[in-house]
Design an enzyme around this catalytic site. Structure first.
Site, PDB file in Angstrom:
ATOM      1  N   LYS A   1       6.371  -6.452 -11.914  1.00  0.00           N
ATOM      2  CA  LYS A   1       4.624  -5.995 -11.792  1.00  0.00           C
ATOM      3  C   LYS A   1       4.792  -4.592 -12.564  1.00  0.00           C
ATOM      4  CE  LYS A   1       4.158  -4.309  -7.516  1.00  0.00           C
ATOM      5  NZ  LYS A   1       3.216  -3.660  -6.528  1.00  0.00           N
TER       6      LYS A   1
ATOM      7  N   LYS B   1      11.388  -3.826  -0.206  1.00  0.00           N
ATOM      8  CA  LYS B   1      11.441  -2.238   0.056  1.00  0.00           C
ATOM      9  C   LYS B   1      12.567  -1.765   0.825  1.00  0.00           C
ATOM     10  CE  LYS B   1       7.576  -0.823  -1.577  1.00  0.00           C
ATOM     11  NZ  LYS B   1       6.646   0.221  -1.693  1.00  0.00           N
TER      12      LYS B   1
ATOM     13  N   LYS C   1       4.204   1.187  -8.520  1.00  0.00           N
ATOM     14  CA  LYS C   1       4.141   2.643  -8.418  1.00  0.00           C
ATOM     15  C   LYS C   1       5.861   2.879  -7.726  1.00  0.00           C
ATOM     16  CE  LYS C   1      -0.230   3.273  -6.301  1.00  0.00           C
ATOM     17  NZ  LYS C   1      -0.896   3.142  -4.809  1.00  0.00           N
TER      18      LYS C   1
HETATM   19  P1  TYM Z   1      -0.960  -0.307  -3.291  1.00  0.00           P
HETATM   20  O1  TYM Z   1      -1.632   1.167  -3.255  1.00  0.00           O
HETATM   21  O2  TYM Z   1       0.307  -0.449  -3.406  1.00  0.00           O
HETATM   22  O3  TYM Z   1      -1.901  -1.219  -4.131  1.00  0.00           O
HETATM   23  C1  TYM Z   1      -3.212  -1.234  -4.314  1.00  0.00           C
HETATM   24  C2  TYM Z   1      -3.748  -2.389  -5.153  1.00  0.00           C
HETATM   25  O4  TYM Z   1      -3.149  -2.479  -6.286  1.00  0.00           O
HETATM   26  C3  TYM Z   1      -2.729  -3.893  -6.645  1.00  0.00           C
HETATM   27  N1  TYM Z   1      -1.766  -3.827  -7.518  1.00  0.00           N
HETATM   28  C4  TYM Z   1      -1.650  -4.667  -8.542  1.00  0.00           C
HETATM   29  N2  TYM Z   1      -2.402  -5.666  -8.992  1.00  0.00           N
HETATM   30  C5  TYM Z   1      -2.148  -6.232 -10.227  1.00  0.00           C
HETATM   31  N3  TYM Z   1      -0.964  -5.833 -10.883  1.00  0.00           N
HETATM   32  C6  TYM Z   1      -0.193  -4.840 -10.580  1.00  0.00           C
HETATM   33  N4  TYM Z   1       0.802  -4.625 -11.330  1.00  0.00           N
HETATM   34  C7  TYM Z   1      -0.475  -4.330  -9.192  1.00  0.00           C
HETATM   35  N5  TYM Z   1       0.170  -3.292  -8.597  1.00  0.00           N
HETATM   36  C8  TYM Z   1      -0.558  -3.267  -7.793  1.00  0.00           C
HETATM   37  C9  TYM Z   1      -2.226  -4.291  -5.362  1.00  0.00           C
HETATM   38  O5  TYM Z   1      -2.076  -5.658  -4.962  1.00  0.00           O
HETATM   39  C10 TYM Z   1      -3.388  -3.612  -4.260  1.00  0.00           C
HETATM   40  O6  TYM Z   1      -4.407  -4.578  -4.155  1.00  0.00           O
HETATM   41  N6  TYM Z   1      -0.952  -2.688   0.907  1.00  0.00           N
HETATM   42  C11 TYM Z   1      -1.902  -2.295  -0.083  1.00  0.00           C
HETATM   43  C12 TYM Z   1      -2.962  -1.397   0.765  1.00  0.00           C
HETATM   44  C13 TYM Z   1      -3.740  -1.556   1.828  1.00  0.00           C
HETATM   45  C14 TYM Z   1      -4.756  -2.894   1.923  1.00  0.00           C
HETATM   46  C15 TYM Z   1      -5.057  -2.716   3.173  1.00  0.00           C
HETATM   47  C16 TYM Z   1      -5.263  -3.820   0.925  1.00  0.00           C
HETATM   48  C17 TYM Z   1      -3.557  -1.198   3.156  1.00  0.00           C
HETATM   49  N7  TYM Z   1      -4.296  -1.709   3.875  1.00  0.00           N
HETATM   50  C18 TYM Z   1      -6.039  -3.610   3.687  1.00  0.00           C
HETATM   51  C19 TYM Z   1      -6.079  -4.532   1.305  1.00  0.00           C
HETATM   52  C20 TYM Z   1      -6.681  -4.636   2.679  1.00  0.00           C
HETATM   53  C21 TYM Z   1      -1.430  -1.820  -1.288  1.00  0.00           C
HETATM   54  O7  TYM Z   1      -0.430  -2.776  -1.869  1.00  0.00           O
HETATM   55  O8  TYM Z   1      -1.760  -0.673  -1.770  1.00  0.00           O
END
Ligand code: TYM
Length: 337
Positions: free
Chosen positions: A200, A119, A203
């Site tokens: 991957k 990032k 977003k």
């Molecule tokens: P975010 O919104 O970026 O992603 C949400 C979830 O989607 C999964 N993900 C994927 N899984 C498989 N293939 C992909 N291409 C892919 N892209 C995204 C991410 O691994 C995630 O599980 N930091 C977290 C949000 C968060 C969180 C937490 C999660 C904040 N606090 C506490 C668990 C526990 C996140 O990545 O959000």
């Protein structure tokens, strides 16, 4: 506190940025729905709206995103009667816990996390500087998890090392201040690669994403134009499924027979890439059609009702987090005088 807890506590969050794509669904949300129906677990699913402002603060977008993701949760089958659904911003104590953890984690630990490095480079390439919030992002995640004493954290592979950090923090806290936190473990969902090359589906990782309510013709366009093994320049050229992301999609979304058919057909060039993609498209459309339909329904739920769900869930989760944070502070010599 640990002794009282019998049930597993499942917790996970989704950031309120952009639309929810197939990666979020297959990596995380699909697992949420499965856990919700397990009577032996308590489920906490939240919108990580505080994590959504680490790169840019856009008040209208984050507010809209928070409600949109709540609607996606409902469309995917999460039920506020069964799972505690809330927004991170409803629980100020999470920031407090995060501060306590900030003082236990070294800067190199967070500065070396792959998420931060990626990032940071991305922000610098856009001419902006990385924020301190981006650096401490995983520490707030640890607070999210440990604040409810989460034991299972369903996430995609890219978040595994963040759950590891939460585990390290829990272990370190327990050894210094006495057992308070259960050590959490990640439950890793399917990894969804991009269909335009390596990496991957994400977003912020560029390339097209497949929104979980994508229109059928749009889905068709993305799948049929997906990159495949470059070795298959002509239909008669054999390919290697290991070099093709469409093959990875088969492994996740197709039946065993279809996987066998696609891999053999690719390697002996008896099928073309379009034949192979059409089967993935059929299976993806079957997955997405009901989600699209339910999303249309939940889109009609007024904001007021969505806010009510978040309010109720926030009250419930906050009560738990407040007790945990109060106890953590006491043990650290920081009572509320
Ligand atoms: P975010 O919104 O970026 O992603 C949400 C979830 O989607 C999964 N993900 C994927 N899984 C498989 N293939 C992909 N291409 C892919 N892209 C995204 C991410 O691994 C995630 O599980 N930091 C977290 C949000 C968060 C969180 C937490 C999660 C904040 N606090 C506490 C668990 C526990 C996140 O990545 O959000």
């Amino acid at each position: 506190m640990n002794d009282q807890k019998q049930k597993e506590v499942v917790l996970s969050g989704i950031r309120a940025t952009g639309s929810i794509h197939l990666g979020n669904y297959s990596g995380a949300i699909q697992q949420f729905v499965k856990f919700q129906d397990d009577p032996d677990v308590d489920c906490f699913f939240f919108i990580a709206n505080l994590h959504s402002i680490t790169e840019k603060i856009e008040p209208d977008l984050v507010l809209k995103g928070t409600r949109d993701i709540t609607r996606v949760f409902l469309a995917a089958g999460l039920d506020p009667e069964k799972s505690t659904i809330y927004a991170q911003s409803s629980i100020p104590e999470l920031c407090e816990l995060s501060w306590l953890f900030n003082c236990m984690v070294t800067v190199p630990t967070v500065a070396n996390m792959p998420h931060f490095k990626e990032k940071k480079d991305l922000m610098q390439s856009r001419g902006t500087k990385e924020t301190a919030g981006l650096l401490t992002y995983p520490i707030l995640m640890a607070a999210d998890i440990l604040g409810v004493n989460g034991t299972i954290v369903p996430v995609g592979k890219d978040q595994e090392y963040h759950v590891e950090l939460a585990r390290d923090i829990a272990r370190s806290f327990n050894s210094k201040f006495g057992d308070l936190f259960t050590l959490p473990a990640a439950s890793i969902g399917d990894f969804i690669p991009s269909l335009q090359g390596s990496g991957k589906m994400g977003k912020s990782s560029g390339g097209q994403t497949i929104a979980i309510n994508i229109a059928a013709d749009e889905l068709k366009k993305i799948v049929l134009t997906a990159m495949t093994d470059p070795a298959r320049a002509r239909r008669t050229d054999p390919g290697d499924p290991r070099n093709c992301n469409v093959a990875s999609y088969h492994h996740i979304f197709s039946s065993t027979d279809e996987v066998t058919w696609a891999e053999a057909g690719c390697m002996n060039a008896s099928i073309g890439c379009i034949d192979c993609k059409k089967v993935v498209l059929k299976n993806l459309e079957a997955l997405i059609a009901p989600l699209r339909e339910r999303y249309e329904e939940v889109a009609r739920i007024p904001d007021k009702e969505i806010d009510e769900i978040l309010h109720e869930g926030g009250i419930k989760a906050r009560k738990i987090v407040m007790a945990v944070v109060g106890e953590a502070k006491e043990r650290m010599g920081l009572p509320f005088f």
